[in-house]
Design an enzyme around this catalytic site. Structure first.
Site, short mmCIF file in Angstrom:
data_model
loop_
_atom_site.label_atom_id
_atom_site.label_comp_id
_atom_site.label_asym_id
_atom_site.label_seq_id
_atom_site.Cartn_x
_atom_site.Cartn_y
_atom_site.Cartn_z
N LYS A 150 -4.19 -1.66 -5.20
CA LYS A 150 -4.19 -2.71 -4.18
C LYS A 150 -4.06 -2.12 -2.56
CE LYS A 150 -3.60 -6.96 -4.97
NZ LYS A 150 -2.79 -8.33 -5.04
N GLY A 177 2.44 -1.57 7.79
CA GLY A 177 1.46 -2.42 7.08
C GLY A 177 0.61 -1.89 5.99
N GLU A 189 -5.82 7.68 6.07
CA GLU A 189 -6.67 7.96 7.01
C GLU A 189 -8.26 8.28 6.49
OE1 GLU A 189 -4.00 9.69 10.55
OE2 GLU A 189 -4.30 10.70 8.81
#
Lengths: 328, 738
Positions: free
Chosen positions: B624, B473, B696
């Site tokens: 993006k 994802g 992260e």
């Protein structure tokens, strides 16, 4: 999920007749029942699908109120212009619950039958008197931050999780029920749900095969309609405490007040002594404290949920300030 | 051919800045996006495989003890049941990330409530699930389960590598102008990925194919083979789409091994998908932590001492522990230091990597302590952090690679309007709401992992990228396509990126934020390999080769790419390996968070009103998808700050809030419009594409900005996460009518 028979009914009388067999349940939106069936927590032998029996309209009643068909969805009910104008507390309560997707499926009658919410009720390997009478209550002494502070018993400390019924209790709505044998009876929403006592397996007063056909609202109550829900996240969370209030002011005094509470007990909580205390009085902090004293006189925390007691007092006072204060 | 690079020296050639198309970095839409929104991206559970059956794992109903017997007859007569399986090869818990071998196996020893101890297989999922509920298990409970990491009667282990004692912290504390000595606690978290964990195992002879939802395919092959006792060559894993991982799908898990064993036995494919409740009960948790922070500072706020002593937990026998102090080692100075981790052994599901292991909770709490120091010393929180940026690593002495830390702090403060904050808590009010601002720094170690990729430039001038890298994802399909486009002068529709097949070259996998820079570097190298061959054919130096719009030029000539290919496919392989640049400098990513919250003075409910993150992570590969990663990370930060926590029964340690109704991840209404700023940066020490990890960084301190804002709003310092209303209520002023 245990194998079950499925029957689709197209008529209320037929549905009631079809429900005469033991172990039969009605299904409408299924937003709670299906979850419980997947976990084998509810194991009906037979489901009667009532989604096509009609009863999906809101119509005026003879006494100036409204009659809400049992299959009116939460979304439709909350969006109905008459509900929004005259029973705003109900519209607001519904919109404070669940998510848009769930409200599109959930129905008026089904939502009333939403089971109490408790981690241990939802886990088949845990002792739970509600699921298995006599097995004990794991929530007592366990994780009980979300549990009841009013009306609990040694058998069960679960809370009724809904919002809609709390507003209906404030509005003094009534549930119309068609029972086996064709008799129709009417029960105030305030008496529809039960306290657990020594029979926590029964959430409400419905008998086997009873079909809720309508909920009737009395003629509109004047005044401010407030629904305040306090929860751990901004949306899609059950109430830690919620308050439905309909309060009318006249010449600086409280002309009428009707309050109901969610998140505190096994049922939407209504105490007529609070409404009586407020009626006819001028609003003051002292009066609001007295109202909270009445509400919380017998409140008992379970450890993790002790905070609900001061939270309820603070929230009640804020709701009463809002209901009786100057309009901003 | 293979182009191999071991990162022993900085990669100062910045080819990607010189290529004509410059697609890398642009906010290109994901090529896999349309498939996903149309339901055409096939996730693990969805593969239509002839003869597919369904298995559901049955749970241990005790926390510690022995499985004595399984009464298979209790379910064998139920409709659709095909078999009940339980054996010593079953996994106790998932493998840790990069384990590359089987985790602890066996079903007879029960170590935590909900441990999978049997698999019920049936024709349908519903039948199997019912069977798993009905299966009668005879267990012998051992009453000595440990559920409280802080219990007096247990002695936590002290891993040798995590005990740093430098200088004299006690003395520094005694002599400091300003000190902080606070203990914080953070709860357990579950990754709560949208897609439940799933594997479909099917055998052809002795060849096993697993359609699974996994992040690190090359390791998963070895872990699965080792678990089953077969050769890795006999295992193929396909994981082209993963519906969220966050570390929870790093290592091979019980469902995969159980599916493979059952499928072999019944001679049909077996699909095992965890129910949502099982996702909470069986998947890696982020360990809870107790963190004692000690800060000693001189009059100017400069740290002279820094203590960060932590207690975390895991199951007995697990080597992983939450690396809470990972960023504390390098982000701030202070010559007297005590940094340590202790590990308590609990009978609770396995602890492992959950997005940003270490920094997610370590930076969060360190940044709370820094806020306490700022408040105590009266120094502005932004300024305090800037004063404590060390010149060289405070423990190892090495220099830092590219480090736009101060820039992120300044840029964030400027954009957010930090100068409008009143440093005195509880001073801003709007009706029932108390308003406050908070900030925190972000830091996360940077890692490069070995990774390989193959690129085929076909005779028609289009290209195929192949690597067993995954896209969880995060945008891997997009960034690898972009890199290939730039390197070969192609348009996005001319590049077909194929991922998640163990038959492809072995990549880093997705984890530790290293996926993009590692697999991106391997594709870059594979393309360089091809560029070398094209240059040779053209008769020019590779450096002089110019590829654009299907044309190749160099040394004064220009030919069409297809002419140069002359009916052949050129295959290039790229192979990146970490090297000495990991040791010569401290590589990390940095940033800052700024949050404004409103706390309800009646109820203690907190709402985040706006939030900004400024991040530097080397070259940004896709603006993006990178921004989206940061949005996601900051959303996690809001959840960790306000309401996300696994809750356990104190008596048997089982998780009680095991669904999305009760485990509170943030919903839309909890998250305001987030602002993300990505700083322009190149880190030559990190990788040949000058990129570092970003996946992260968005949550490495984010929660602290929120809780620091709560303090600014109310004066209440919540030291026990999450900051639910009950922890704020007591400190709130009694609200009087206006």
């Amino acid at each position: 999920m245990r194998p079950f028979d499925y029957y689709r009914s197209d008529d209320p009388a037929d549905a009631v007749k079809a429900a005469s067999e033991k172990g039969t349940l009605f299904i409408a939106g299924g937003t709670n029942l299906l979850d419980l069936m997947k976990l084998d927590l509810m194991t009906p032998n037979r489901l009667i699908d009532i989604n096509r029996i009609g009863l999906d309209e809101i119509t005026p009643s003879d006494d100036g109120g409204l009659s809400i068909g049992t299959l009116v969805t939460n979304s439709d009910c909350a969006a109905d212009m008459r509900i929004r104008q005259d029973y705003a507390v109900l519209s607001r309560a519904i919109l404070a619950g669940a998510s848009g997707q769930l409200r599109n499926k959930a129905t008026t009658g089904g939502n009333l039958c939403q089971r109490t919410r408790c981690y241990y009720f939802y886990d088949p390997d845990m002792a739970c008197n509600k699921r298995k009478p006599g097995s004990g209550c794991s929530a007592i002494g366990g994780a009980n931050r979300i549990h009841a502070i009013l009306g609990a018993s040694d058998e069960c400390i679960a809370t009724y999780p809904g919002d809609m019924a709390v507003a209906m209790a404030a509005l003094d709505a009534e549930v119309v029920i068609e029972g086996q044998g064709g008799d129709t009876r009417t029960v105030p929403v305030r008496d529809f749900h039960r306290l657990p006592g020594d029979q926590p397996d029964r959430d409400n007063i419905l008998e086997s095969g009873d079909l809720i056909t309508h909920v009737t609202l009395p003629a509109p109550a004047k005044g401010r309609h407030i629904y305040r829900k306090v929860r751990d996240r901004a949306s899609y969370a059950f109430a830690l405490v919620s308050i439905a209030a309909v309060v009318e002011m006249d010449a600086g005094k409280i002309a009428s007040a009707s309050l109901a509470f969610g998140g505190l007990a096994h049922k939407p909580w209504h105490d007529p002594a609070i409404d009586d205390l407020l009626t006819g009085e001028a609003p003051s902090e002292a009066l609001f404290d007295k109202a909270a004293d009445i509400l919380l006189a017998d409140a008992k925390g379970q450890g993790q949920n002790d905070f609900k007691i001061p939270l309820t007092r603070r929230t009640l006072k804020a709701v009463l300030r809002e209901a009786t204060g100057e309009r901003s | 051919m293979t182009r191999h690079l071991k990162m022993d020296t900085p990669a100062t050639a910045r080819l990607l800045d010189e290529l004509p198309s410059r697609l890398t970095g642009k906010p290109m839409d994901r090529p896999d996006g349309p498939k996903k929104v149309a339901g055409k991206a096939t996730y693990a559970h969805e593969w239509e495989i002839e003869g597919k059956t369904f298995g559901v794992l049955a749970r241990a109903p005790i926390s510690k003890g022995k499985l004595v017997r399984i009464d298979k007859s209790s379910v064998e007569s139920l409709p659709g049941i095909l078999g009940v399986f339980s054996e010593d090869r079953f996994l106790r818990n998932p493998a840790q990330g990069t384990a590359n071998e089987a985790p602890i196996q066996g079903v007879s020893e029960i170590s935590y409530f909900g441990q999978p101890i049997a698999l019920v297989v049936a024709e349908t999922f519903e039948q199997a699930r019912h069977g798993a509920h009905m299966l009668e298990l005879v267990c012998e409970a051992d009453s000595h389960g440990v559920f409280d990491p802080e219990a007096n009667n247990i002695s936590p282990e002290k891993p040798e590598d995590d005990q740093l004692d430098q200088g004299d912290l006690d003395k520094a504390m005694a002599e400091a102008a300003f000190t902080v000595d606070s203990t914080y606690r953070t709860p357990n978290h579950n990754s709560a990925a949208m897609e439940p964990h799933c594997s479909i195992a099917s055998w052809e002879g002795d060849q096993l194919t697993l359609h699974g939802s996994y992040q690190m395919v090359k390791y998963n092959v070895n872990e699965l083979a080792d678990s089953l006792g077969i050769e890795p060559e006999k295992v193929r894993i396909l994981s082209p789409f993963v519906g969220g991982g966050f570390g929870s799908k790093l290592g091979i898990a019980p469902e995969a091994v159980a599916a493979a064993i059952a499928a072999k036995e019944i001679g049909r494919p077996v699909c095992v998908t965890l129910t949502r409740q099982q996702v909470f009960e069986n998947v890696m948790r982020r360990s809870e932590s107790r963190q004692r922070l000690r800060l000693a500072a001189d009059e100017t706020g400069k740290l002279t001492g820094l203590g960060h002593e932590c207690l975390v937990s895991n199951l007995p026998g697990e080597t992983f522990h939450e690396p809470v102090i990972q960023a504390t080692h390098f982000i701030y100075g202070g010559e007297n230091r005590r940094l340590s981790i202790e590990v308590a052994r609990l009978n609770r599901m396995c602890a492992g990597s959950v997005r940003a292991p270490g920094e997610a909770i370590g930076m969060q709490v360190l940044e709370n302590a820094m806020d306490e120091l700022a408040h105590t010393s009266g120094i502005d929180p932004v300024e305090l952090r800037k004063r404590n940026i060390p010149d060289t690593h405070p423990e190892e002495g090495m220099p830092y690679s590219s480090r736009p830390f101060a820039e992120a702090l300044d840029e964030g403060a400027k954009r957010f309007g930090w100068d409008k904050r009143n440093p005195e808590p509880g001073k801003q009010r709007e009706g029932e709401w108390l308003i406050g601002m908070g900030m925190a720094a972000a830091a996360r170690v940077n890692m490069l992992m070995e990774s390989k990729a193959r690129v085929k430039l076909k005779d028609d001038g289009t290209a195929i990228v192949e690597t067993d890298m995954t896209d969880i994802g995060t945008g891997t399909y997009a960034i690898l396509t972009q890199l290939c486009c730039d390197m070969l002068g192609l348009a996005p529709e001319q590049v077909d990126t194929r991922l998640g097949d163990s038959n492809f070259p072995k990549a880093s996998g997705s984890g530790g934020s290293f996926g993009a820079s590692s697999s991106g570097s391997s594709v870059y190298l594979a393309c360089q390999d091809i560029r070398g061959e094209l240059a040779r054919r053209l008769g020019c130096d590779e450096d002089a080769l110019h590829l654009n719009g299907g044309k190749a030029s160099g040394s004064g000539q220009e030919v069409s790419l297809t002419d140069l290919l002359a009916g052949e496919t050129i295959e290039g392989e790229g192979h990146i390996e970490p090297g000495k640049t990991m040791e010569k400098v401290q590589q990390a990513t940095y940033g800052s968070y700024f949050a404004e919250v409103a706390v309800n003075a009646v109820t203690g409910e907190t709402r985040v009103r706006r939030m900004l993150g400024v991040f530097g992570a080397g070259r940004i590969l896709n603006h993006k998808t990178a921004t989206s990663q940061c949005y996601g990370g900051m959303t996690w930060g809001i959840g960790m700050a306000l309401h996300e926590a696994m809750e356990f029964d104190p008596r048997d340690g089982h998780v009680v809030n095991n669904d999305f109704a009760e485990y509170h991840v943030p919903v839309n209404l909890d998250v305001p419009q987030l602002d993300v700023v990505l700083l322009e940066e190149r880190d030559d020490w990190a990788s040949p594409i000058q990129a570092k990890g970003l996946g992260e960084l968005g949550l490495c301190g984010a929660g602290a900005a929120v809780t620091n804002a709560i303090f600014n709003a109310t004066g209440v310092r919540v030291r026990e996460y999450p900051a639910t209303l009950d922890k704020i209520l007591d400190g709130l002023p009694e609200l009087q009518p206006a």
